[in-house]
Write a protein that holds these residues in place. Structure first.
Motif, mmCIF file in Angstrom:
data_model
loop_
_atom_site.group_PDB
_atom_site.id
_atom_site.type_symbol
_atom_site.label_atom_id
_atom_site.label_comp_id
_atom_site.label_asym_id
_atom_site.label_seq_id
_atom_site.Cartn_x
_atom_site.Cartn_y
_atom_site.Cartn_z
ATOM 1 N N THR A 135 58.858 -8.990 34.197
ATOM 2 C CA THR A 135 60.304 -9.850 35.171
ATOM 3 C C THR A 135 61.327 -8.736 35.549
ATOM 4 N N VAL A 136 61.749 -8.302 36.424
ATOM 5 C CA VAL A 136 62.585 -7.963 36.582
ATOM 6 C C VAL A 136 64.061 -8.241 36.664
ATOM 7 N N VAL A 137 64.719 -7.854 36.250
ATOM 8 C CA VAL A 137 66.155 -8.466 36.067
ATOM 9 C C VAL A 137 67.226 -7.794 36.601
ATOM 10 N N ALA A 138 68.450 -8.029 36.610
ATOM 11 C CA ALA A 138 69.772 -6.900 36.550
ATOM 12 C C ALA A 138 70.040 -6.534 35.724
ATOM 13 N N CYS A 139 70.508 -5.626 35.532
ATOM 14 C CA CYS A 139 71.199 -4.562 34.116
ATOM 15 C C CYS A 139 72.070 -4.829 34.187
ATOM 16 N N ASP A 140 72.721 -6.221 34.372
ATOM 17 C CA ASP A 140 73.844 -6.461 33.664
ATOM 18 C C ASP A 140 73.781 -7.586 33.494
ATOM 19 N N THR A 141 72.707 -7.603 33.605
ATOM 20 C CA THR A 141 71.970 -9.497 32.769
ATOM 21 C C THR A 141 71.320 -8.511 30.798
ATOM 22 N N GLY A 142 71.184 -9.068 30.817
ATOM 23 C CA GLY A 142 70.501 -9.195 29.085
ATOM 24 C C GLY A 142 68.831 -8.719 29.518
ATOM 25 N N HIS A 143 68.779 -7.355 28.492
ATOM 26 C CA HIS A 143 67.309 -6.701 28.777
ATOM 27 C C HIS A 143 66.968 -6.088 27.478
ATOM 28 N N SER A 144 65.640 -5.988 27.358
ATOM 29 C CA SER A 144 64.859 -5.286 26.374
ATOM 30 C C SER A 144 64.442 -3.679 27.206
ATOM 31 N N ALA A 145 64.083 -3.375 28.391
ATOM 32 C CA ALA A 145 63.253 -2.377 28.306
ATOM 33 C C ALA A 145 64.403 -1.030 30.057
ATOM 34 N N THR A 211 63.555 1.446 25.336
ATOM 35 C CA THR A 211 63.535 -0.177 24.982
ATOM 36 C C THR A 211 64.165 -0.030 23.940
ATOM 37 N N ALA A 212 64.859 -0.802 23.661
ATOM 38 C CA ALA A 212 65.170 -1.631 22.667
ATOM 39 C C ALA A 212 64.479 -2.883 21.807
ATOM 40 N N PRO A 213 64.598 -2.290 20.146
ATOM 41 C CA PRO A 213 63.555 -3.313 19.345
ATOM 42 C C PRO A 213 64.386 -4.493 19.350
ATOM 43 N N GLY A 214 65.852 -4.956 19.328
ATOM 44 C CA GLY A 214 66.482 -5.394 19.019
ATOM 45 C C GLY A 214 66.349 -7.083 19.877
ATOM 46 N N GLY A 215 65.213 -6.254 21.022
ATOM 47 C CA GLY A 215 65.155 -7.389 22.248
ATOM 48 C C GLY A 215 66.042 -7.636 23.432
ATOM 49 N N ASN A 216 66.368 -8.758 24.035
ATOM 50 C CA ASN A 216 67.423 -8.565 25.237
ATOM 51 C C ASN A 216 68.473 -8.617 24.631
ATOM 52 N N VAL A 217 68.965 -7.049 24.573
ATOM 53 C CA VAL A 217 69.910 -7.424 23.642
ATOM 54 C C VAL A 217 71.323 -5.615 24.511
ATOM 55 N N VAL A 218 70.879 -5.326 25.534
ATOM 56 C CA VAL A 218 71.024 -4.690 26.517
ATOM 57 C C VAL A 218 71.835 -5.454 27.694
ATOM 58 N N ASN A 219 73.123 -4.521 28.123
ATOM 59 C CA ASN A 219 73.376 -5.672 29.123
ATOM 60 C C ASN A 219 74.164 -4.885 30.189
ATOM 61 N N ALA A 220 73.869 -3.603 30.091
ATOM 62 C CA ALA A 220 74.304 -2.549 31.230
ATOM 63 C C ALA A 220 73.122 -1.545 31.785
ATOM 64 N N SER A 221 73.669 -1.140 33.145
ATOM 65 C CA SER A 221 71.917 0.272 32.821
ATOM 66 C C SER A 221 72.417 1.696 31.881
#
Length: 224
Positions: A135-145, A211-221
């Protein structure tokens, strides 16, 4: 399954290549003589022809040495200015580390995107590198990679082997250019490269993700 994946400790960023051209002295200019081959009075015999031939040989040697010196200097200059992105494993191809629109088509999120359609800079929710689609999402929303670098082999290349692909994926990760946002998260590098089966089906790309080992915790490119 399209890729074989490996997780790595983030490699140290490569030092930028030293700017400037090598200071290789050019070969000293040699005088090139253009004698007028006119026989002197009383010397039209055999000795005159021999002397003329000797002089032409000397001129030819001087010119030849100057040409060889120039070629040696050119070879040294080209070798010292070899592109670092294509040195190392010797593989030809294209390394991508900067996002060039368009990436994955809007609107986002977009589900069911296969790895072959991933674009540099794409961000992924609940990323599973072994999955056949993500699933590709906008990089300013929660993502894990996020896909931060990739290398494309030429279409007509033969399968280089797993070790060569693994090394090339590592080179891609080392060449990745991350922006300030990368410092705000706990991130790992993860490499992905074709299996023999996916290579036979046309897969010619090795990928480098953060990748973020904590899951969908990244909210920026994390790219610049």
């Amino acid at each position: 399954m399209h890729h074989v994946n490996h997780q790595d400790v983030p490699p140290k960023p490569a030092s930028p290549p030293t700017a400037g051209l090598p200071r290789v002295p050019a070969p000293a200019a040699e005088p090139v003589l253009h004698p007028r081959m006119e026989p002197q009075a009383g010397t039209e015999g055999r000795s005159g022809r021999v002397n003329g031939r000797t002089l032409w040989i000397a001129v030819f040697v001087v010119v030849l040495l100057a040409v060889i010196g120039s070629l040696v200097w050119l070879a040294l200059w080209l070798n010292s200015n070899q592109d670092p992105e294509t040195s190392g494993s010797g593989a030809t191809g294209v390394l991508e580390t900067a996002v060039t629109p368009p990436a994955t088509a809007l609107p986002l999120p977009r589900e069911g995107v296969p790895p072959a359609e991933f674009a540099l800079g794409d961000c992924f929710k609940d990323f599973d590198p072994e999955a056949l689609a993500s699933t590709v999402v906008a990089c300013d929303t929660g993502h894990s990679a996020q896909l931060v670098a990739l290398f494309r082999y030429p279409e007509d290349d033969s399968y280089p082997g797993a070790e060569a692909l693994k090394a090339k994926a590592l080179e891609a990760c080392q060449a990745a250019r991350l922006g300030p946002a990368a410092n705000d998260y706990d991130l790992n590098y993860e490499r992905s490269f074709p299996s023999t089966t996916s290579w036979e089906s046309g897969d010619r790309r090795v990928d480098c993700y953060v990748t973020a080992p904590g899951g969908n915790v990244v909210n920026a490119s994390v790219l610049p």
